[in-house]
Scaffold this active site. Structure first.
Site, PDB file in Angstrom:
ATOM      1  N   HIS A   1       0.856  -1.178   0.000  1.00 15.70           N
ATOM      2  CA  HIS A   1       0.000   0.000   0.000  1.00 15.70           C
ATOM      3  C   HIS A   1       0.893   1.229   0.000  1.00 15.70           C
ATOM      4  O   HIS A   1       2.041   1.190   0.447  1.00 15.70           O
ATOM      5  CB  HIS A   1      -0.904   0.015   1.238  1.00 15.70           C
ATOM      6  CG  HIS A   1      -2.074  -0.926   1.150  1.00 15.70           C
ATOM      7  ND1 HIS A   1      -3.019  -0.841   0.151  1.00 15.70           N
ATOM      8  CD2 HIS A   1      -2.449  -1.969   1.941  1.00 15.70           C
ATOM      9  CE1 HIS A   1      -3.926  -1.785   0.325  1.00 15.70           C
ATOM     10  NE2 HIS A   1      -3.597  -2.495   1.393  1.00 15.70           N
TER      11      HIS A   1
ATOM     12  N   CYS B   1       0.273   2.816  -4.446  1.00  9.92           N
ATOM     13  CA  CYS B   1      -0.341   4.117  -4.686  1.00  9.92           C
ATOM     14  C   CYS B   1       0.641   5.222  -4.301  1.00  9.92           C
ATOM     15  O   CYS B   1       1.483   5.050  -3.419  1.00  9.92           O
ATOM     16  CB  CYS B   1      -1.626   4.265  -3.868  1.00  9.92           C
ATOM     17  SG  CYS B   1      -2.959   3.146  -4.370  1.00  9.92           S
TER      18      CYS B   1
END
Length: 470
Positions: free
Chosen positions: A290, A332
């Site tokens: 992430h 991300c």
């Protein structure tokens, strides 16, 4: 009304031709005029400007505007330039913008890049930014860069811009009197960009063996992947590990590392490479996790680690001095979900014209940094030795979401497919092809039913061609 329809049809025709050429040959068609803008601060020497104007002429940019302004005024000058292009009434083949200012003043060029990306006349067309430092101590390097670029464009008109820049980076390093030197490019191009004044579908040049990295030694890969809470990530791990093994990389895999473990595993990887008795030719590191709002990586414990710190750790590896270091980042880099850019007209009209789908708003841009400090926020300084011979490929543009589903991520799955199909091609060209395919995809964002777009960001200071399979 007839004039409006004719202009609309011309734009649609150019869009369709560009789309077809990128899909058919992976090259920009370059139809329409080539325009150039040279922005320089008052401190810039006249000789640097003269050399740069000569490069523009060699590259076939007949329309070149030169404007002198303070660095603070560059934004306004680009607004004027964009409005002028949009008022032209027709499509533009390519835009080349050179920004020349004293060292350390061009710290945040992204606002300038984004300004030109809003230009409707440049929709789907390549936009080249060249950022040059004019500081007295670094003046020779930009001129050497410009001279080499101009000479190569004249002698090798069929070469793509990425091929030319790789050769220029190599020449500039060799002419730096033994000092470590590197230039850096940042690309979201979707195809090969040939700036030579030639028919774009000519034969590809054959690179000389000396122009390629020697990969006769050992090759090592480190895969750090957070699987916890990331559905489909396991498929990325399996696909990437299989690719590394097929390419001959000795692969180390660590699943669900904590934030501290990211740094520890990277340090251990570097120490193992330095302890080897046989030469090391290349290292590949994949970071899958992430991402935080500012591009941080999140370990399995939710704590942050800066990817730039990991890059610097491997750059300290003595066994990899002058050797290529590849970083793949599937994470991300913010929360923005890009809806893409498309022609401003009624949707049914463009469907009737069979226009291509929307293009990611960050696509079709290449930035070239020649001794410009601070161009990589929170990262190593271009021109310093620890930034050389590095290729970093991000799954998302800065500030944007990287997409993944239960089948894996678009970035990793497409990358594996492209590299398996033709591993003997130059890796920069292959990554550009990966970006083209990713840009064509459309995903449904979890926050709404509207289609979203993704675009890779490729950062390179490679000084030779890199072919992972001889």
């Amino acid at each position: 009304m007839a004039f409006l329809v004719a202009g609309t049809l011309r734009v649609a025709s150019q869009m369709a031709d560009t789309w077809e050429s990128l899909g058919r040959k992976g090259k920009y068609s370059m139809q329409g005029p080539r325009v150039a803008l040279l922005l320089s601060s008052p401190e810039v020497s006249a000789s640097t400007v003269t050399v740069l104007e000569g490069v523009f002429r060699t590259l076939g940019f007949d329309s070149c505007q030169r404007r002198e302004a303070s660095v603070q005024g560059f934004q306004w000058e680009l607004v004027r330039f964009r409005e002028q292009l949009d008022a032209h009434g027709g499509p533009v083949g390519c835009a080349f913008v050179a920004l020349v200012a004293p060292s350390q003043q061009l710290r945040q060029p992204q606002q300038l890049v984004q300004e030109l990306s809003r230009c409707g006349a440049l929709y789907g067309c390549p936009k080249v930014f060249l950022l040059l430092s004019s500081s007295p101590g670094a003046a020779s390097k930009p001129r050497a860069f410009l001279t080499s670029l101009g000479e190569l464009c004249g002698h090798c008109p069929h070469w793509s811009l990425l091929q030319l820049l790789t050769e220029v980076f190599c020449r500039t390093a060799e002419e730096s009197s033994g000092a470590a030197s590197c230039l850096v490019l940042r690309s979201s191009l979707r195809g090969a960009l040939c700036l030579g004044d030639v028919e774009p579908w000519g034969p590809e040049p054959e690179p000389s063996p000396s122009a390629q990295y020697d990969l006769s030694g050992a090759q090592a890969a480190l895969l750090l992947a957070v699987i916890q809470g990331r559905p489909g990530a396991q498929h990325d791990v399996e696909a990437l590990r299989g690719l590394c093994q097929a390419l001959g990389f000795e692969t180390t895999l660590k699943m669900d590392p904590l934030a501290q473990a990211f740094q520890e595993e990277m340090a251990k990887f570097r120490e193992q490479l330095d302890a080897r008795r046989v030469p090391v030719s290349c290292a590949l590191v994949a970071l899958m996790a992430h991402g935080g709002p500012q591009g941080q990586l999140l370990g399995a414990d939710g704590q942050e680690v800066q990817p730039e710190v990991l890059v610097q750790e491997l750059s300290r590896c003595g066994a990899l001095v002058g050797r290529p270091k590849i970083f793949l980042l599937q994470a991300c880099r913010g929360g923005h979900r890009d809806a893409g850019m498309g022609p401003t007209a009624l949707p049914w009209f463009w469907r009737w014209l069979r226009a291509p789908p929307a293009t990611p708003s960050q696509a079709d841009v290449i930035q070239i940094y020649a001794d410009v400090q601070g161009s990589f926020p929170r990262g190593p300084i271009p021109g310093s030795s620890d930034q050389a011979d590095i290729l970093m490929v991000y799954a998302a543009a800065e500030g944007c979401v990287a997409y993944r589903d239960e089948k894996g991520s678009d970035f990793i799955q497409t990358l594996v497919e492209v590299l398996r199909a033709d591993p003997r091609r130059d890796l920069l060209e292959l990554m550009t092809e990966v970006n083209r395919q990713v840009c064509e995809l459309e995903v449904l964002g979890p926050d709404c039913d509207e289609r979203r777009k993704a675009c890779l960001e490729i950062r390179s200071s490679l000084r030779r061609r890199l072919c992972l399979h001889s």
